[in-house]
Motif scaffolding. Sequence first.
Motif, PDB file in Angstrom:
ATOM      1  N   SER A   1       5.109  -5.728   4.650  1.00 35.92           N
ATOM      2  CA  SER A   1       5.117  -4.753   5.744  1.00 35.92           C
ATOM      3  C   SER A   1       4.973  -5.466   7.085  1.00 35.92           C
ATOM      4  O   SER A   1       4.511  -6.594   7.149  1.00 35.92           O
ATOM      5  CB  SER A   1       3.968  -3.745   5.577  1.00 35.92           C
ATOM      6  OG  SER A   1       2.716  -4.402   5.632  1.00 35.92           O
ATOM      7  N   ILE A   2       5.369  -4.747   8.140  1.00 33.65           N
ATOM      8  CA  ILE A   2       5.243  -5.313   9.491  1.00 33.65           C
ATOM      9  C   ILE A   2       4.216  -4.553  10.316  1.00 33.65           C
ATOM     10  O   ILE A   2       4.024  -4.837  11.491  1.00 33.65           O
ATOM     11  CB  ILE A   2       6.599  -5.307  10.228  1.00 33.65           C
ATOM     12  CG1 ILE A   2       7.116  -3.879  10.385  1.00 33.65           C
ATOM     13  CG2 ILE A   2       7.601  -6.190   9.518  1.00 33.65           C
ATOM     14  CD1 ILE A   2       8.325  -3.767  11.302  1.00 33.65           C
ATOM     15  N   ASP A   3       3.568  -3.566   9.718  1.00 38.07           N
ATOM     16  CA  ASP A   3       2.527  -2.839  10.435  1.00 38.07           C
ATOM     17  C   ASP A   3       1.494  -2.313   9.442  1.00 38.07           C
ATOM     18  O   ASP A   3       1.657  -2.412   8.231  1.00 38.07           O
ATOM     19  CB  ASP A   3       3.107  -1.693  11.268  1.00 38.07           C
ATOM     20  CG  ASP A   3       3.938  -0.724  10.419  1.00 38.07           C
ATOM     21  OD1 ASP A   3       3.771  -0.734   9.183  1.00 38.07           O
ATOM     22  OD2 ASP A   3       4.726   0.021  10.990  1.00 38.07           O
ATOM     23  N   GLY A   4       0.392  -1.798   9.989  1.00 38.29           N
ATOM     24  CA  GLY A   4      -0.657  -1.255   9.137  1.00 38.29           C
ATOM     25  C   GLY A   4      -1.745  -0.633   9.984  1.00 38.29           C
ATOM     26  O   GLY A   4      -1.876  -0.921  11.179  1.00 38.29           O
ATOM     27  N   HIS A   5      -2.545   0.247   9.363  1.00 38.21           N
ATOM     28  CA  HIS A   5      -3.686   0.880  10.015  1.00 38.21           C
ATOM     29  C   HIS A   5      -4.926   0.169   9.477  1.00 38.21           C
ATOM     30  O   HIS A   5      -5.308   0.357   8.320  1.00 38.21           O
ATOM     31  CB  HIS A   5      -3.723   2.375   9.700  1.00 38.21           C
ATOM     32  CG  HIS A   5      -4.719   3.139  10.528  1.00 38.21           C
ATOM     33  ND1 HIS A   5      -4.618   3.269  11.892  1.00 38.21           N
ATOM     34  CD2 HIS A   5      -5.855   3.810  10.165  1.00 38.21           C
ATOM     35  CE1 HIS A   5      -5.631   3.977  12.355  1.00 38.21           C
ATOM     36  NE2 HIS A   5      -6.393   4.326  11.317  1.00 38.21           N
ATOM     37  N   GLU A   6      -5.554  -0.683  10.304  1.00 34.29           N
ATOM     38  CA  GLU A   6      -6.545  -1.630   9.798  1.00 34.29           C
ATOM     39  C   GLU A   6      -7.892  -1.503  10.498  1.00 34.29           C
ATOM     40  O   GLU A   6      -8.001  -0.911  11.575  1.00 34.29           O
ATOM     41  CB  GLU A   6      -6.026  -3.069   9.957  1.00 34.29           C
ATOM     42  CG  GLU A   6      -4.605  -3.296   9.489  1.00 34.29           C
ATOM     43  CD  GLU A   6      -4.386  -3.011   7.997  1.00 34.29           C
ATOM     44  OE1 GLU A   6      -5.385  -2.783   7.291  1.00 34.29           O
ATOM     45  OE2 GLU A   6      -3.240  -3.009   7.539  1.00 34.29           O
ATOM     46  N   THR A   7      -8.917  -2.107   9.868  1.00 37.34           N
ATOM     47  CA  THR A   7     -10.282  -2.076  10.385  1.00 37.34           C
ATOM     48  C   THR A   7     -10.619  -3.401  11.055  1.00 37.34           C
ATOM     49  O   THR A   7     -10.388  -4.473  10.493  1.00 37.34           O
ATOM     50  CB  THR A   7     -11.289  -1.823   9.244  1.00 37.34           C
ATOM     51  OG1 THR A   7     -10.950  -0.605   8.576  1.00 37.34           O
ATOM     52  CG2 THR A   7     -12.714  -1.755   9.777  1.00 37.34           C
TER      53      THR A   7
ATOM     54  N   ARG B   1       0.784  -3.992  14.603  1.00 33.89           N
ATOM     55  CA  ARG B   1       2.236  -4.051  14.485  1.00 33.89           C
ATOM     56  C   ARG B   1       2.737  -5.386  15.032  1.00 33.89           C
ATOM     57  O   ARG B   1       2.464  -5.736  16.178  1.00 33.89           O
ATOM     58  CB  ARG B   1       2.898  -2.903  15.238  1.00 33.89           C
ATOM     59  CG  ARG B   1       4.416  -2.853  15.044  1.00 33.89           C
ATOM     60  CD  ARG B   1       5.030  -1.605  15.635  1.00 33.89           C
ATOM     61  NE  ARG B   1       6.446  -1.535  15.369  1.00 33.89           N
ATOM     62  CZ  ARG B   1       6.997  -1.110  14.229  1.00 33.89           C
ATOM     63  NH1 ARG B   1       6.217  -0.708  13.233  1.00 33.89           N
ATOM     64  NH2 ARG B   1       8.301  -1.076  14.072  1.00 33.89           N
ATOM     65  N   ILE B   2       3.470  -6.109  14.197  1.00 29.26           N
ATOM     66  CA  ILE B   2       3.986  -7.404  14.627  1.00 29.26           C
ATOM     67  C   ILE B   2       5.273  -7.221  15.426  1.00 29.26           C
ATOM     68  O   ILE B   2       5.923  -6.170  15.362  1.00 29.26           O
ATOM     69  CB  ILE B   2       4.248  -8.331  13.419  1.00 29.26           C
ATOM     70  CG1 ILE B   2       5.406  -7.789  12.569  1.00 29.26           C
ATOM     71  CG2 ILE B   2       3.001  -8.537  12.596  1.00 29.26           C
ATOM     72  CD1 ILE B   2       5.860  -8.763  11.496  1.00 29.26           C
ATOM     73  N   ASP B   3       5.634  -8.238  16.182  1.00 27.75           N
ATOM     74  CA  ASP B   3       6.921  -8.293  16.882  1.00 27.75           C
ATOM     75  C   ASP B   3       7.982  -8.574  15.830  1.00 27.75           C
ATOM     76  O   ASP B   3       8.166  -9.711  15.395  1.00 27.75           O
ATOM     77  CB  ASP B   3       6.874  -9.401  17.936  1.00 27.75           C
ATOM     78  CG  ASP B   3       8.171  -9.499  18.740  1.00 27.75           C
ATOM     79  OD1 ASP B   3       9.242  -9.135  18.216  1.00 27.75           O
ATOM     80  OD2 ASP B   3       8.111  -9.976  19.888  1.00 27.75           O
TER      81      ASP B   3
ATOM     82  N   GLN C   1      10.722 -11.263  16.583  1.00 26.91           N
ATOM     83  CA  GLN C   1      10.267 -12.640  16.438  1.00 26.91           C
ATOM     84  C   GLN C   1      10.139 -13.004  14.967  1.00 26.91           C
ATOM     85  O   GLN C   1      10.566 -14.078  14.533  1.00 26.91           O
ATOM     86  CB  GLN C   1       8.921 -12.827  17.115  1.00 26.91           C
ATOM     87  CG  GLN C   1       8.346 -14.243  16.921  1.00 26.91           C
ATOM     88  CD  GLN C   1       6.843 -14.323  17.098  1.00 26.91           C
ATOM     89  OE1 GLN C   1       6.297 -13.611  17.929  1.00 26.91           O
ATOM     90  NE2 GLN C   1       6.184 -15.150  16.325  1.00 26.91           N
ATOM     91  N   ARG C   2       9.529 -12.135  14.164  1.00 28.96           N
ATOM     92  CA  ARG C   2       9.346 -12.416  12.736  1.00 28.96           C
ATOM     93  C   ARG C   2      10.685 -12.626  12.048  1.00 28.96           C
ATOM     94  O   ARG C   2      10.852 -13.568  11.260  1.00 28.96           O
ATOM     95  CB  ARG C   2       8.583 -11.262  12.076  1.00 28.96           C
ATOM     96  CG  ARG C   2       8.640 -11.252  10.547  1.00 28.96           C
ATOM     97  CD  ARG C   2       7.802 -12.324   9.895  1.00 28.96           C
ATOM     98  NE  ARG C   2       6.397 -12.003   9.970  1.00 28.96           N
ATOM     99  CZ  ARG C   2       5.760 -11.180   9.110  1.00 28.96           C
ATOM    100  NH1 ARG C   2       6.435 -10.613   8.122  1.00 28.96           N
ATOM    101  NH2 ARG C   2       4.473 -10.943   9.246  1.00 28.96           N
ATOM    102  N   SER C   3      11.658 -11.764  12.345  1.00 29.43           N
ATOM    103  CA  SER C   3      12.960 -11.855  11.689  1.00 29.43           C
ATOM    104  C   SER C   3      13.665 -13.158  12.044  1.00 29.43           C
ATOM    105  O   SER C   3      14.184 -13.865  11.169  1.00 29.43           O
ATOM    106  CB  SER C   3      13.824 -10.656  12.095  1.00 29.43           C
ATOM    107  OG  SER C   3      15.104 -10.750  11.503  1.00 29.43           O
ATOM    108  N   ALA C   4      13.669 -13.508  13.344  1.00 29.11           N
ATOM    109  CA  ALA C   4      14.336 -14.739  13.768  1.00 29.11           C
ATOM    110  C   ALA C   4      13.634 -15.965  13.186  1.00 29.11           C
ATOM    111  O   ALA C   4      14.274 -16.959  12.796  1.00 29.11           O
ATOM    112  CB  ALA C   4      14.368 -14.813  15.290  1.00 29.11           C
TER     113      ALA C   4
END
Length: 874
Positions: free
Chosen positions: A460-466, A547-549, A552-555
């Motif tokens: 995943s590229i996002d998440g709801h985290e603590t 949430r990551i960029d 950037q991650r894909s490239a």
Amino acid sequence: MKTAALRQAFLDYFKKQGHEVVPTSSLVPADDPTLLFTNAGMNQFKDVFLGREQRNYTRATSSQRCVRAGGKHNDLENVGYTARHHTFFEMLGNFSFGDYFKREAIGYAWEFLTSPDWLGIAADRLWVTVYESDDEAFGIWEKEIGVPAERIIRIGDKGGAYASDNFWQMGDTGPCGPCSEIFYDHGPDVAGGPPGSPEEDGDRYIEIWNVVFMQFNRTADGEMQPLPKPSVDTGMGLERITAVLQGVHSNYEIDLFQDLLEAASRLLGGVATSEASLRVIADHIRSCAFLIADGVMPSNEGRGFVLRRIIRRAARHGNKLGATGPFFHKLVGALVELMGEAYPELIKSQAQIERILLQEEEQFAKTLDKGLRLLEQDIAALQGSEIPGKTIFTLYDTYGFPVDLTNDIARERGLALDYDGYEKEMEAQRDRARASSKFGLDYNAGLSLSGATEFTGYDSIDGHETVQVVLVDGVETQATVGDKAIVVLERTPFYAESGGQVGDRGTLSWPGGRFEVEDTRKDGKNHLHIGRVVAGDLKPGMQVDARIDHGQRSATALNHSATHLLHAALRRVLGDHVSQKGSLVNPERLRFDFSHFEPLTAEQIAEIEDLVNEQVLANAPVQIEVTDMAGAEARGAVALFGEKYGDSVRVLSMGKDDFSVELCGGTHVSRTGDIGLFHITAETGISSGVRRIEAVTGKGALDWMRSTESQIREVGTLVRSGREALVEKVQSVVDRNRQLEKELEQLKGKLASSAGNDLAGSAREINGYNVVAEEMPGADRKALLDTVDQLKNKLGKAIVILATVEDGKVVLVAGVTKDAVAKVRAGDLIRDIAQMVGGKGGGRPDMAQGGGSDPEKLSEALASVPDWVAKATG
């Protein structure tokens, strides 16, 4: 018992006692800035002792290859001249990680050494030492093992707390504890007394086993922090114990060394195997071969510098024994025959080791020639009978010219060496090295964070985290707008920089707040989100949307996957000796460093590109499997340089027919076709034996090609040519330019000749010397040099200094004829005149160059030359 059999017996014994047989680790320590080389069996278990790492076993045994030839643990200068010093040695060890402790460790050691089922050493030949206050260990030896109290020696501190031979620590920081050593008594025929006595430095009593009771972690401020679980670390030098069992006194008399010495003797025309220089060579081939097999390449800094020094030391000792050409590399075959079965990496790397050693030997021969010429020049200009320390140091430091060779030449000429001056230069260098050293860092430096971040970014590229921790300036707190902070989450999709792949960027957001993640790194098992609060307040316990960029991650993933294909292609085209020496993978490009001995040809680069793009076009799925190291090895997976692997590893298979199979924890494409296009933009050398490839993929490759196409069109416009005839047109322009340069040089030569004739008339006679000091407006440095030569030839006994001004800077050239250097040196003249025009200079006694930044003072400076010469020659 032969060396190989003894090594196996040790491992078999401890396997029988429930220990996991762990393979030797690399001589290049993984993730440990405190060490230059692996120097003890416990190095690979350091984090286990500290409780930072968990293994699936609590008992281990190994035969660890070690090097002590640089940094704090350095035996180099003693090698070959004592019975037991080596640059390379094997350390047999057994380890307990919170399992057994003193009683069992002592019992195992005694049983293996004395039992007739194992080594069968006579118990009355063994002595024992313990730390002075360790009553527990003393009691075990005396009451349970049965060693007489008079053969158990307490060793106390010497000069400070824990400063005892029986308190072991690997470095200034890290795991440590009291130890108990076992000594073998060679008998009264050998000089020396028992440990702790005034005669302990003799060779009668030799330490063969050290049992360390790991109890503490020493911090940089000297604090002894108890380890999570008391543990055991033991070490027994394979070479030493083999000497005991084979009934010889020197390690160089054991079977392994005798075979190496015989092989070296044959290479050098039958030199006696007792020669100290031959022992140096036999020792050094082991350290050099294993260091190269573990990826170290000769260079002028760090580990590579130590390797180069060892190679050159071996070559020098070969020269002393009569070697007239490269010989050291020819000894690799004998070493592989002796140790290849235990260490298959030697067999695999043999050709590469031989090639690198040959290159170094040839290069050293050239540097010796250069050093000899420099030494001859300095001797010719010497005033007095002592070669200055600075000259000795320069020969050693710049040219790798051994001090003993300088001393040999000096002795032949009836000269002495300024050893005090040399030592001052060496100490200054050591100070510089200590100031810039990477290998004296505190192993405990870090944030001391507990727990571990769960990485979810593979899926995943996002998440709801603590939020677990917020640090500002290294202190756990809360952060507000404008604060630079480090955030630790319970779980994260952000990849932390590792294996050459840059860390992810992105955002952490919450109602009314936002944290810009500029980088992600690791500290132990935690991911550190590094960035700045741009809105709201952030504190532990909050829920944030991570949430990551994605762009950037894909490239980055395209470039990382292409790196794996590139590595495999390099091995196919260049050979199996290719191994990764470093990498950088970011969204814009990839950079891959690899071991190879020469530049790649254009044909090889094209073939490598084609192989990678074939795999891209095949669009094969990328397979990922999580397994243990044994399973990874069975799959033929390549482990990457400098990485430290746990019990579970990710095996990445990529391309048709498993074109690339590597261990990797990075993020990657789903199919090879996602890479789109792969193009190599540069191939260069970065150090001896290490090359670098830079490349682009996907849109980056398209952008690079468009830019190149634009440049080609621009060049075509400049030379007024279409694309089809562009090469021929540019070649024509280049040829014409060369012709013009040749004509210009001819004109300058005529100018110099003419100027020489003109300037000769300006010469002044001073104390029997013809002196010329003039400016040559419009001339360049080469014209000055040519004119100085002309004037020296014309004027006989002459001193000449000429000057010009180029781009607002003064250029100076001075020349002195050979019959004048006894009184005047060109270097001295140019240095003093250059100072007057705001600069500096120097050179040989007969020719020197310099310059300055103040043209306004040039006339005054040149006018001072006659007086300078009069004073120097009066």
